[in-house]
Design a protein around this motif. Structure first.
Motif, PDB file in Angstrom:
ATOM      1  N   ALA A   1       0.286  34.938 -15.402  1.00 47.09           N
ATOM      2  CA  ALA A   1       1.705  34.585 -15.286  1.00 47.09           C
ATOM      3  C   ALA A   1       1.894  33.106 -15.595  1.00 47.09           C
ATOM      4  O   ALA A   1       1.117  32.256 -15.143  1.00 47.09           O
TER       5      ALA A   1
ATOM      6  N   TYR B   1      11.708  34.688 -11.002  1.00 50.73           N
ATOM      7  CA  TYR B   1      11.368  35.255  -9.683  1.00 50.73           C
ATOM      8  C   TYR B   1      12.026  34.373  -8.619  1.00 50.73           C
ATOM      9  O   TYR B   1      12.666  34.845  -7.686  1.00 50.73           O
TER      10      TYR B   1
ATOM     11  N   SER C   1      10.295  30.470 -11.882  1.00 53.20           N
ATOM     12  CA  SER C   1       8.935  31.003 -11.751  1.00 53.20           C
ATOM     13  C   SER C   1       8.867  32.420 -12.316  1.00 53.20           C
ATOM     14  O   SER C   1       9.860  33.143 -12.346  1.00 53.20           O
ATOM     15  N   SER C   2       7.688  32.796 -12.784  1.00 58.10           N
ATOM     16  CA  SER C   2       7.430  34.159 -13.269  1.00 58.10           C
ATOM     17  C   SER C   2       6.560  34.887 -12.257  1.00 58.10           C
ATOM     18  O   SER C   2       5.704  34.266 -11.610  1.00 58.10           O
ATOM     19  N   GLY C   3       6.754  36.197 -12.119  1.00 60.35           N
ATOM     20  CA  GLY C   3       5.945  36.907 -11.142  1.00 60.35           C
ATOM     21  C   GLY C   3       6.135  38.409 -11.148  1.00 60.35           C
ATOM     22  O   GLY C   3       6.871  38.975 -11.960  1.00 60.35           O
TER      23      GLY C   3
ATOM     24  N   LYS D   1       6.507  41.804  -8.245  1.00 57.77           N
ATOM     25  CA  LYS D   1       6.634  42.215  -6.861  1.00 57.77           C
ATOM     26  C   LYS D   1       6.584  43.737  -6.761  1.00 57.77           C
ATOM     27  O   LYS D   1       6.911  44.449  -7.704  1.00 57.77           O
TER      28      LYS D   1
ATOM     29  N   ARG E   1       5.743  40.099  -2.666  1.00 57.56           N
ATOM     30  CA  ARG E   1       5.250  39.300  -3.783  1.00 57.56           C
ATOM     31  C   ARG E   1       3.782  39.584  -4.043  1.00 57.56           C
ATOM     32  O   ARG E   1       2.957  39.561  -3.135  1.00 57.56           O
TER      33      ARG E   1
ATOM     34  N   VAL F   1       2.304  38.335  -7.358  1.00 53.38           N
ATOM     35  CA  VAL F   1       1.900  37.213  -8.200  1.00 53.38           C
ATOM     36  C   VAL F   1       3.121  36.330  -8.429  1.00 53.38           C
ATOM     37  O   VAL F   1       4.240  36.833  -8.573  1.00 53.38           O
ATOM     38  N   GLU F   2       2.911  35.011  -8.472  1.00 56.92           N
ATOM     39  CA  GLU F   2       3.981  34.094  -8.857  1.00 56.92           C
ATOM     40  C   GLU F   2       3.381  32.825  -9.443  1.00 56.92           C
ATOM     41  O   GLU F   2       2.401  32.296  -8.922  1.00 56.92           O
TER      42      GLU F   2
ATOM     43  N   ASN G   1       2.998  28.832  -6.414  1.00 61.94           N
ATOM     44  CA  ASN G   1       1.919  29.594  -7.039  1.00 61.94           C
ATOM     45  C   ASN G   1       1.282  30.536  -6.024  1.00 61.94           C
ATOM     46  O   ASN G   1       0.892  30.113  -4.932  1.00 61.94           O
TER      47      ASN G   1
END
Length: 258
Positions: free
Chosen positions: A64, A125, A158-160, A162, A167, A169-170, A201
């Motif tokens: 990510a 995100y 942010s990218s992620g 869920k 959550r 990943v972020e 993160n």
């Protein structure tokens, strides 16, 4: 053997028709490549993407990238700053076959502009922060009736990923740049500060500033991205499918394609 090929071909066509026209799958705004090892790349669209884990897949590798912050607006003082790159986060996630995950790819922050207001942060995100307003002086009796400095640039989102509200990943977005101060006839006005990068993160930082590119002066920040990699479904499944921006692909253990 010819009869077997014909049967497989007919079955392939039937499955294709059911999937494409039966409403069980919808083409998504991402692209996938590979046969045994599949890599799916998601880009910024401004919308959430729902991704269904294929049958037989229990683990995915994720890369990510948070989006970059916008660059500060340049004015006569020349002390603006560039936007900061987003961060990079990589991890492996345990998944359940056929569950649906939500993918969010971030947009870059907007550059600093000459209207005194701070620019918007990129969606993600977690959305990037809005830049600070430029200092306003007002009418001072000269030709510059209303004086203010540029507003600060927005930060990257942010990218992620869920699972429902959890959550997985972020990757954090980058900060926006400060805009230049403005030295007018009657006053010295401070440029707006840059917005704060969206999110944090998770589960851990992999590479600081390894994400989307921060904007140069007077330039929007670069978008983030998200890449999933997994091993394809076992060959015991007669057919496996995935949907991408280029359409539907069908894999058969017989390796007969027409």
């Amino acid at each position: 053997m010819k009869h077997i090929k014909k049967i497989v071909f007919i079955l392939t066509c039937v499955f294709s028709f059911l999937i494409i026209f039966g409403g069980t799958l919808t083409a998504q705004a991402y692209s996938c490549t590979g046969t045994s090892t599949i890599t799916c790349t998601f880009s910024f669209t401004g919308s959430l993407e729902n991704w269904t884990v294929p049958a037989g897949v229990n683990s995915i590798s994720v890369t990510a990238k948070g989006a970059g912050g916008g660059g500060g607006g340049s004015d006569n003082s020349g002390n603006q700053t560039v936007g900061i790159n987003g961060d990079l986060a990589t991890t492996t996630v345990s998944v359940t076959p056929l569950e649906t995950l939500t993918i969010i790819v971030a947009g870059g922050g907007i550059k600093g502009v000459n209207d005194g207001s701070g620019s918007a942060g990129g969606a993600g995100y977690t959305n990037g922060g809005t830049g600070g307003n430029g200092e306003y002086y007002g009418y001072c009796g000269d030709s510059d009736a209303d004086e203010w400095a540029y507003g600060g640039a927005g930060a990257g989102g942010s990218s992620g990923i869920k699972r429902n509200t959890t959550r997985l990943v972020e990757a954090k977005g980058g900060d926006g740049g400060k805009s230049s101060d403005y030295g007018g006839a009657c006053a010295y006005n401070n440029g707006g500060s840059g917005g704060i990068g969206g999110g944090s993160n998770y589960p851990a930082l992999t590479t600081q500033y390894g994400g989307g590119t921060g904007g140069a002066f007077d330039t929007d920040g670069g978008n983030g991205s998200l890449i999933l990699t997994y091993t394809g479904a076992p060959s015991s499944s007669i057919f496996s499918f995935y949907a991408g921006s280029s359409g539907f692909r069908i894999f058969s253990p017989f390796r007969i394609f027409y």
